[in-house]
Design a protein around this motif. Sequence first.
Motif, mmCIF file in Angstrom:
data_model
loop_
_atom_site.group_PDB
_atom_site.id
_atom_site.type_symbol
_atom_site.label_atom_id
_atom_site.label_comp_id
_atom_site.label_asym_id
_atom_site.label_seq_id
_atom_site.Cartn_x
_atom_site.Cartn_y
_atom_site.Cartn_z
ATOM 1 N N ALA A 85 0.838 -1.202 0.000
ATOM 2 C CA ALA A 85 0.000 0.000 0.000
ATOM 3 C C ALA A 85 0.876 1.256 0.000
ATOM 4 N N LEU A 86 1.958 1.216 0.749
ATOM 5 C CA LEU A 86 2.880 2.355 0.787
ATOM 6 C C LEU A 86 3.506 2.577 -0.591
ATOM 7 N N LYS A 87 3.937 1.467 -1.224
ATOM 8 C CA LYS A 87 4.511 1.562 -2.572
ATOM 9 C C LYS A 87 3.496 2.160 -3.546
ATOM 10 N N GLU A 88 2.274 1.610 -3.480
ATOM 11 C CA GLU A 88 1.226 2.060 -4.391
ATOM 12 C C GLU A 88 0.888 3.530 -4.154
ATOM 13 N N SER A 89 0.849 3.940 -2.899
ATOM 14 C CA SER A 89 0.544 5.347 -2.609
ATOM 15 C C SER A 89 1.652 6.257 -3.153
ATOM 16 N N LYS A 90 2.908 5.818 -3.054
ATOM 17 C CA LYS A 90 4.006 6.612 -3.608
ATOM 18 C C LYS A 90 3.869 6.718 -5.129
ATOM 19 N N LEU A 91 3.510 5.605 -5.772
ATOM 20 C CA LEU A 91 3.319 5.635 -7.225
ATOM 21 C C LEU A 91 2.183 6.575 -7.607
ATOM 22 N N ILE A 92 1.100 6.533 -6.843
ATOM 23 C CA ILE A 92 -0.054 7.395 -7.126
ATOM 24 C C ILE A 92 0.346 8.863 -6.969
ATOM 25 N N LYS A 94 3.391 10.134 -7.262
ATOM 26 C CA LYS A 94 4.279 10.505 -8.371
ATOM 27 C C LYS A 94 3.477 10.755 -9.650
ATOM 28 N N GLU A 95 2.520 9.870 -9.915
ATOM 29 C CA GLU A 95 1.683 10.033 -11.108
ATOM 30 C C GLU A 95 0.882 11.328 -11.026
ATOM 31 N N ALA A 96 0.347 11.618 -9.856
ATOM 32 C CA ALA A 96 -0.414 12.860 -9.676
ATOM 33 C C ALA A 96 0.484 14.079 -9.867
ATOM 34 N N GLU A 97 1.709 14.007 -9.361
ATOM 35 C CA GLU A 97 2.645 15.123 -9.535
ATOM 36 C C GLU A 97 2.983 15.318 -11.016
ATOM 37 N N ARG A 98 3.209 14.196 -11.720
ATOM 38 C CA ARG A 98 3.500 14.303 -13.156
ATOM 39 C C ARG A 98 2.311 14.918 -13.894
ATOM 40 N N ASN A 99 1.106 14.453 -13.563
ATOM 41 C CA ASN A 99 -0.086 15.010 -14.208
ATOM 42 C C ASN A 99 -0.232 16.491 -13.882
ATOM 43 N N ALA A 100 0.017 16.846 -12.637
ATOM 44 C CA ALA A 100 -0.091 18.250 -12.228
ATOM 45 C C ALA A 100 0.928 19.090 -12.994
ATOM 46 N N ASP A 101 2.160 18.589 -13.094
ATOM 47 C CA ASP A 101 3.191 19.318 -13.857
ATOM 48 C C ASP A 101 2.781 19.480 -15.314
ATOM 49 N N ARG A 102 2.271 18.399 -15.886
ATOM 50 C CA ARG A 102 1.832 18.443 -17.288
ATOM 51 C C ARG A 102 0.709 19.459 -17.457
#
Length: 172
Positions: A85-92, A94-102
Amino acid sequence: MPLSPLDIHNKDFNRGFRGYDEDEVNEFLDQIMKDYEILLREKKELEEKLNNNSERLGHFTTIEETLNKSIVVAQEAAEEVRHNALKESKLIVKEAERNADRIVNESLAKARKIAIEIEDLKKQSKVFRTRFKMLIEAQLDLISNGDWEDLLEYELDTTDLKSLQPQEKEQY
């Protein structure tokens, strides 16, 4: 080897001169025999209870070991789930940060494009305004020109026009 109640019952004593009263000894032996039988029965019952309790204890010990193993497995599974769950939350994240940057970059690019278009429209409106002003000023100059007044002062003899008409027709 311990005595049995039957051994006590069958025990014979040698008789001596002035020995014990036989009835009193027999009564006493009967009483000992009854007490001994009770003790042996109690001992047997206690041994059975001890065996039952030992079996139950073995059963409960097995259950305890199984439960301990189950607890360890459950703890390991919970730790693994927490880790995943911790790994998955970190991935989520990171993905949210990438989307926000985009999204931010796309928005900035659109804002720049719109700003450039606004500047271009401002320039075009200035050019249009200048041209329109020049056109109006040119028209005003034409109207202000003295030629208009000369036209108003110009008089035409209509008799001359009638004589000119047939000739004009022939020309055309």
